[in-house]
Design a protein around this motif. Structure first.
Motif, mmCIF file in Angstrom:
data_model
loop_
_atom_site.group_PDB
_atom_site.id
_atom_site.type_symbol
_atom_site.label_atom_id
_atom_site.label_comp_id
_atom_site.label_asym_id
_atom_site.label_seq_id
_atom_site.Cartn_x
_atom_site.Cartn_y
_atom_site.Cartn_z
ATOM 1 N N GLY A 58 11.750 2.908 7.042
ATOM 2 C CA GLY A 58 10.409 2.519 6.644
ATOM 3 C C GLY A 58 10.431 1.369 5.645
ATOM 4 N N ARG A 67 3.836 -3.076 8.559
ATOM 5 C CA ARG A 67 3.329 -1.953 7.774
ATOM 6 C C ARG A 67 3.072 -0.714 8.644
ATOM 7 N NH1 ARG A 67 1.693 -3.414 2.720
ATOM 8 N NH2 ARG A 67 0.377 -1.543 2.595
ATOM 9 N N HIS A 68 2.644 -0.923 9.866
ATOM 10 C CA HIS A 68 2.366 0.212 10.750
ATOM 11 C C HIS A 68 3.651 1.009 11.023
ATOM 12 C CE1 HIS A 68 0.530 2.603 13.903
ATOM 13 N NE2 HIS A 68 1.538 2.261 14.717
ATOM 14 N N GLU A 71 4.754 2.848 7.829
ATOM 15 C CA GLU A 71 3.989 4.064 7.559
ATOM 16 C C GLU A 71 4.405 5.185 8.493
ATOM 17 O OE1 GLU A 71 -0.668 5.576 7.300
ATOM 18 O OE2 GLU A 71 -0.198 3.480 7.785
ATOM 19 N N ARG A 72 4.645 4.876 9.751
ATOM 20 C CA ARG A 72 5.072 5.895 10.723
ATOM 21 C C ARG A 72 6.401 6.525 10.324
ATOM 22 N NH1 ARG A 72 8.139 5.150 15.197
ATOM 23 N NH2 ARG A 72 7.804 2.889 15.134
ATOM 24 N N ASN A 75 5.965 8.762 7.128
ATOM 25 C CA ASN A 75 5.367 10.061 7.459
ATOM 26 C C ASN A 75 6.372 10.970 8.161
ATOM 27 O OD1 ASN A 75 2.890 9.354 6.361
ATOM 28 N ND2 ASN A 75 2.070 8.582 8.309
#
Length: 199
Positions: A58, A67-68, A71-72, A75
Motif C-alpha cells: 500500500g 491512491r485507490h 487504500e485497497r 484495508n
C-alpha cells in the motif's frame, strides 16, 4: 532456502527487500517484489508476514500515486491482521484447554489409585474410559470437545468422591449406649430383706 525446505524465512527475507526498495524510492521494483512474495505466501501458507507485506505494498502504491490501490491494500492488511489476532486467541485458548485436560486427567487418575478398592469396578471403568477420551481429545484441535470432556471428567470425579465418602460413613462404628448410661445391673440374689418391728 528452497533446497533445504526452509520456506519459513523466505517471506520475511523478501518482505524486508520490499521495505528497502521503498526506502530508496524504487517503487516499481518494490511492487514487483511484493507480488512475487505474495505468490510465495499463498503457495506455502506462511501467512504470518502477509499483513506487513500488504501494508508495504500500500505504501508503494501511495508513493507511486495510485491512491485507490493503496487504500485497497491497507484495508486488506487490517483485515488480515484481525484474522491473525483471532487465530492467535484461539491457539491460546486451545493450549490452555490442553493444559487443563492434562492436569484434570492426572488428578483423577491419582485419586483412583489412592482410593483403591473403595471405588467399585464399574465406576472405575467408566471414569477411566472418560479420562482416556479426554486425553485423546486433547491431542486434537476441537476446543469445544476438550472443554466438554473436562467438565464431564470433573463431574464424574466429584460423584466418585461423594460415593466413596458415603461408603465410609456407612461402615462407621455401630451406635453404643450413651455415655453414663451403662446396662442395668442385675438384681443381687444375696441381699436379704429385713423386717421392721415396732417397740
Amino acid at each position: 532456502y528452497t533446497d533445504e525446505g526452509n520456506w519459513l524465512f523466505i517471506p520475511l527475507y523478501k518482505t524486508e527487500q520490499v521495505r528497502e526498495l521503498i526506502r530508496y524510492g524504487r517503487y516499481g521494483e518494490a511492487l514487483v517484489e511484493a507480488a512475487e512474495t505474495r505468490a510465495i505466501i499463498d503457495r506455502t501458507s506462511e501467512r504470518w508476514m502477509l499483513p506487513e507485506l500488504l501494508r508495504l505494498t500500500g505504501e508503494a502504491h501511495l508513493a507511486a500515486g495510485d491512491r485507490h490501490a493503496a487504500e485497497r491494500h491497507f484495508n486488506e492488511a487490517i483485515a488480515e491482521a484481525r484474522r491473525h489476532s483471532a487465530e492467535d486467541t484461539r491457539r491460546k485458548e486451545l493450549a490452555e484447554a490442553r493444559n487443563t485436560a492434562d492436569h484434570v486427567s492426572y488428578q483423577v487418575e491419582k485419586s483412583l489409585k489412592e482410593m483403591g478398592e473403595k471405588v467399585p469396578d464399574s465406576d472405575r471403568g467408566a471414569i477411566e474410559a472418560k479420562v482416556a477420551e479426554l486425553r485423546k481429545a486433547a491431542e486434537g484441535n476441537d476446543l469445544q470437545s476438550i472443554r466438554r470432556l473436562i467438565e464431564e471428567v470433573r463431574q464424574a470425579s466429584m460423584a466418585m468422591g461423594q460415593a466413596a465418602y458415603a461408603g465410609q460413613e456407612g461402615e462407621g462404628p455401630q451406635a453404643g449406649p450413651t455415655p453414663g448410661e451403662g446396662p442395668a445391673s442385675p438384681p443381687d440374689d444375696d441381699v436379704v430383706e429385713g423386717e421392721f418391728h415396732s417397740v
